[in-house]
Motif scaffolding. Structure first.
Motif, PDB file in Angstrom:
ATOM      1  N   ALA A  77      -4.796   1.237  -3.373  1.00  0.00           N
ATOM      2  CA  ALA A  77      -5.567   2.108  -4.258  1.00  0.00           C
ATOM      3  C   ALA A  77      -6.225   1.316  -5.377  1.00  0.00           C
ATOM      4  N   LEU A  78      -5.516   0.313  -5.901  1.00  0.00           N
ATOM      5  CA  LEU A  78      -6.073  -0.492  -6.990  1.00  0.00           C
ATOM      6  C   LEU A  78      -7.263  -1.317  -6.503  1.00  0.00           C
ATOM      7  N   VAL A  79      -7.131  -1.937  -5.325  1.00  0.00           N
ATOM      8  CA  VAL A  79      -8.251  -2.720  -4.777  1.00  0.00           C
ATOM      9  C   VAL A  79      -9.435  -1.805  -4.452  1.00  0.00           C
ATOM     10  N   GLY A  80      -9.155  -0.616  -3.893  1.00  0.00           N
ATOM     11  CA  GLY A  80     -10.233   0.332  -3.617  1.00  0.00           C
ATOM     12  C   GLY A  80     -10.953   0.758  -4.884  1.00  0.00           C
TER      13      GLY A  80
ATOM     14  N   ASP B 190     -14.332  -0.737   4.403  1.00  0.00           N
ATOM     15  CA  ASP B 190     -12.992  -0.465   4.938  1.00  0.00           C
ATOM     16  C   ASP B 190     -12.438   0.819   4.329  1.00  0.00           C
ATOM     17  N   PRO B 191     -11.694   1.601   5.106  1.00  0.00           N
ATOM     18  CA  PRO B 191     -11.088   2.816   4.537  1.00  0.00           C
ATOM     19  C   PRO B 191     -10.208   2.486   3.339  1.00  0.00           C
ATOM     20  N   SER B 192     -10.320   3.295   2.321  1.00  0.00           N
ATOM     21  CA  SER B 192      -9.609   2.983   1.089  1.00  0.00           C
ATOM     22  C   SER B 192      -9.281   4.267   0.340  1.00  0.00           C
ATOM     23  N   SER B 193      -8.389   4.123  -0.623  1.00  0.00           N
ATOM     24  CA  SER B 193      -8.093   5.209  -1.549  1.00  0.00           C
ATOM     25  C   SER B 193      -8.485   4.749  -2.952  1.00  0.00           C
TER      26      SER B 193
ATOM     27  N   GLY C 275       0.812  -1.198   0.000  1.00  0.00           N
ATOM     28  CA  GLY C 275       0.000   0.000   0.000  1.00  0.00           C
ATOM     29  C   GLY C 275       0.848   1.251   0.000  1.00  0.00           C
ATOM     30  N   ASP C 276       0.228   2.364   0.277  1.00  0.00           N
ATOM     31  CA  ASP C 276       0.943   3.631   0.254  1.00  0.00           C
ATOM     32  C   ASP C 276       1.925   3.710   1.426  1.00  0.00           C
ATOM     33  N   SER C 277       2.948   4.540   1.297  1.00  0.00           N
ATOM     34  CA  SER C 277       3.958   4.694   2.331  1.00  0.00           C
ATOM     35  C   SER C 277       4.568   6.087   2.227  1.00  0.00           C
ATOM     36  N   ARG C 278       5.090   6.580   3.364  1.00  0.00           N
ATOM     37  CA  ARG C 278       5.811   7.847   3.332  1.00  0.00           C
ATOM     38  C   ARG C 278       7.152   7.704   2.643  1.00  0.00           C
TER      39      ARG C 278
ATOM     40  N   PHE D 130      -4.688   9.319   3.695  1.00  0.00           N
ATOM     41  CA  PHE D 130      -3.499   8.471   3.574  1.00  0.00           C
ATOM     42  C   PHE D 130      -3.844   7.078   4.091  1.00  0.00           C
ATOM     43  N   ILE D 131      -4.003   6.112   3.194  1.00  0.00           N
ATOM     44  CA  ILE D 131      -4.416   4.752   3.544  1.00  0.00           C
ATOM     45  C   ILE D 131      -3.273   3.802   3.198  1.00  0.00           C
TER      46      ILE D 131
END
Length: 450
Positions: free
Chosen positions: A230-233, A396-399, A217-220, A386-387
Motif C-alpha cells: 500500500a505504501l509503494v502504491g 501493476d495492481p496496487s492498493s 504486503g497485505d494478508s488474511r 485485496f493486493i
C-alpha cells in the motif's frame, strides 16, 4: 462664575467620569470574554487533537511489536519429505507444518513431564487439543523454518532452537496481560492460556520489533499483514500526481493571471475552477471512473489510474494557490523590469515565477498531502482490491495507504484494529513531514521586497 454654577459643573464632570468608568469597565469585561472565548476554542481544539493522537497511539503502538515463541525444531528429513537440502524445489515443497507439529509435541511432552512430577500422573491430549496447540503458532512460521534450512542446508536431521511467529490471538493475549497475569482471551480457551502462561514463565515467549509490518504486503492473517504494497502504491500515485499537477497547475495559473484577457470567458473559467476546489472528492472518483475506465478503457486498481484521478482532484487547489502567490508579487517588480526593457516572458520567467515559487510550492505540497490521504475517489476506481504483492510499476495492481486502513478497520479480527491504527500513524507521519517541508520551503525560498 458663581459658587452654585461651579458646583453644578463639578457635579456634571463627576457624573461623566463615573459613566465613562462604568462604560470602560463594561468594555473591558466584554473584551475579556471575547479573549476567553478564543482561548477556550484553541484549548478545545488542542484537547480534541490530544485525544485523537492519544487514541491512535494507544491502539496502534502495539503493532510495531510481534510476539514470538521459542521451540526446539528438528529438521527431520522424513517429516520434511526431502533428501537434498540444497535443492530449492525440495526446500520449497517440504512439509514444514509437520515439523512444527512435532516440535510442539516434544515441547508439550516436556511440559507434561514437569506437570506429572507435580501431580503424579501424565497428561494426555485429545486430537482437538492438539489442533488447538498447533493454532498457537502462525502459519507464517513455515517461512522462518524454510529460510533457516535454505540458508544452512547442514541443519537437515538436526535440532535447533528457533523463534517462531505466534498466532494473532496469542499476540493479543500476551500484549494485554495485566497486573493480574491475565490477558485478552476472547479466542483462547483456558487450556491454551495455560500453555502460553507456562511458556511465558519459561521465557519461551518474547516480543521483538515487527519488521514484517513494513516489509510485507497485505494478508488474511493479521500477524503477517504489512503496509509495504500500500505504501509503494501510494508513492507511485503521488509521483503521477506531482508529475502532472505541478506543471499544468502553474502553467494555467500563469496564463490566467498574466496573459488571459479579462472577459466573460476567463470569468467563467475562474468561477468553475473555484467551484471545482469545493466539489466532494468522490465526485472526482466518479469522473475518473467514467472517463478513464469507461471511455479510455484503462485497467482498474493500478497506480497510474489512481494518480490521474488525484490529479483531477488536486489541480483546482494548485491553480488557486499559484494564482494567489502570483498576485502577491508587488507590481513595482514588474514595472522595474519593464522599465529596463524586459519583455513580458522575461518578466514572468525571471521575476514573477521565482518570487511566487515559495507560495506555489507551499500550496502544491499541501495539496499533494491532502491527495495522499483521500480514500473515496480511490474506492470508485477499484483500488479497494485485496493486493498482496508489492507493485513494481505504474501498471501493476496496487492498493493505497488510506484504502488499506479502511480495509483493516473493516475487518472483524481484533488484531487488524491495532494494525489500522499503526498504519494511520505512518500516514500521519508522512503528512506532517510534507507539511513541515512546505513550511521549510516557504522560509528557505522566501524573499523580502524591502
Amino acid at each position: 462664575m458663581t459658587k452654585a454654577t461651579t458646583k453644578v459643573s463639578v457635579g456634571k464632570n463627576l457624573k461623566t467620569i463615573v459613566l465613562v468608568q462604568r462604560n470602560l469597565a463594561k468594555r473591558k469585561r466584554a473584551e475579556w470574554r471575547f479573549r476567553a472565548y478564543g482561548v477556550s476554542a484553541i484549548l478545545f481544539g488542542l484537547a480534541c487533537l490530544l485525544i485523537l493522537f492519544s487514541d491512535i497511539i494507544g491502539k496502534g503502538h502495539g503493532a510495531f511489536l510481534q510476539t514470538q515463541i521459542y521451540l526446539e525444531v528438528t529438521f527431520d528429513s522424513q517429516r520434511l519429505n526431502i533428501d537434498d537440502p540444497t535443492s530449492d524445489a525440495q526446500v520449497r515443497r517440504a512439509n514444514y507444518d509437520n515439523v512444527i507439529a512435532q516440535a510442539l509435541s516434544v515441547q508439550l511432552e516436556t511440559d507434561n513431564k514437569a506437570t506429572a512430577n507435580k501431580a503424579g500422573s501424565p497428561i494426555t491430549l485429545s486430537a482437538i487439543e492438539k489442533r488447538q496447540l498447533l493454532n498457537l503458532i502462525s502459519s507464517g512460521a513455515v517461512y522462518t523454518i524454510r529460510q533457516s534450512l535454505s540458508d544452512n542446508p547442514r541443519l537437515l536431521n538436526q535440532t535447533v532452537g528457533l523463534w517462531l511467529i505466534a498466532d494473532d490471538d496469542v499476540d493479543n493475549y500476551v500484549k494485554n496481560i495485566g497486573h493480574d497475569g491475565k490477558g485478552f482471551s476472547s479466542r483462547l480457551n483456558n487450556q491454551q492460556q495455560e500453555w502460553v502462561n507456562n511458556w511465558i514463565a519459561k521465557d519461551q515467549v518474547r516480543q521483538v520489533f515487527n519488521a514484517t509490518f513494513f516489509t510485507s504486503g497485505d494478508s488474511r492473517e493479521p500477524e503477517q499483514a504489512g503496509i509495504r504494497s500500500a505504501l509503494v502504491g501510494s508513492l507511485y500515485m503521488l509521483l503521477v500526481t506531482i508529475g502532472l499537477t505541478f506543471p499544468i497547475g502553474i502553467a494555467a495559473a500563469v496564463y490566467l493571471e498574466e496573459y488571459a484577457a479579462k472577459n466573460r470567458v476567463t470569468d467563467f473559467i475562474e468561477v468553475n475552477i473555484n467551484n471545482l476546489a469545493a466539489v466532494p472528492s468522490i465526485i472526482f472518483g466518479l469522473l475518473g471512473l467514467a472517463i478513464f475506465i469507461g471511455f479510455f478503457n484503462m485497467p482498474r486498481s493500478v497506480p497510474l489510474m489512481g494518480g490521474l484521478v488525484l490529479t483531477l482532484m488536486t489541480l483546482p487547489t494548485i491553480i488557486i494557490s499559484s494564482r494567489a502567490a502570483i498576485k502577491a508579487v508587488p507590481p513595482s517588480i514588474r514595472d522595474a523590469a519593464y522599465g529596463l526593457g524586459a519583455s513580458k516572458m522575461q518578466v514572468v520567467l525571471h521575476h514573477v515565477i521565482p518570487l511566487a515559487m515559495p507560495g506555489m510550492l507551499t500550496g502544491a505540497i499541501i495539496g499533494f498531502a491532502l491527495a495522499l490521504g483521500e480514500t473515496a475517489p480511490l474506492l470508485m476506481i477499484g483500488m479497494v482490491a485485496f493486493i498482496v504483492d508489492v507493485p513494481n510499476g505504474l501498471m501493476d495492481p496496487s492498493s493505497a495507504l488510506p484504502v488499506q486502513i479502511f480495509l483493516w478497520a473493516d475487518s472483524p479480527e481484533r488484531a487488524f484494529i491495532e494494525r489500522s491504527s499503526a498504519a494511520i500513524m505512518v500516514l500521519l507521519t508522512f503528512l506532517i513531514t510534507m507539511n513541515g517541508l512546505a513550511v521549510w520551503l516557504r522560509h528557505r525560498l522566501g524573499r523580502s521586497y524591502q
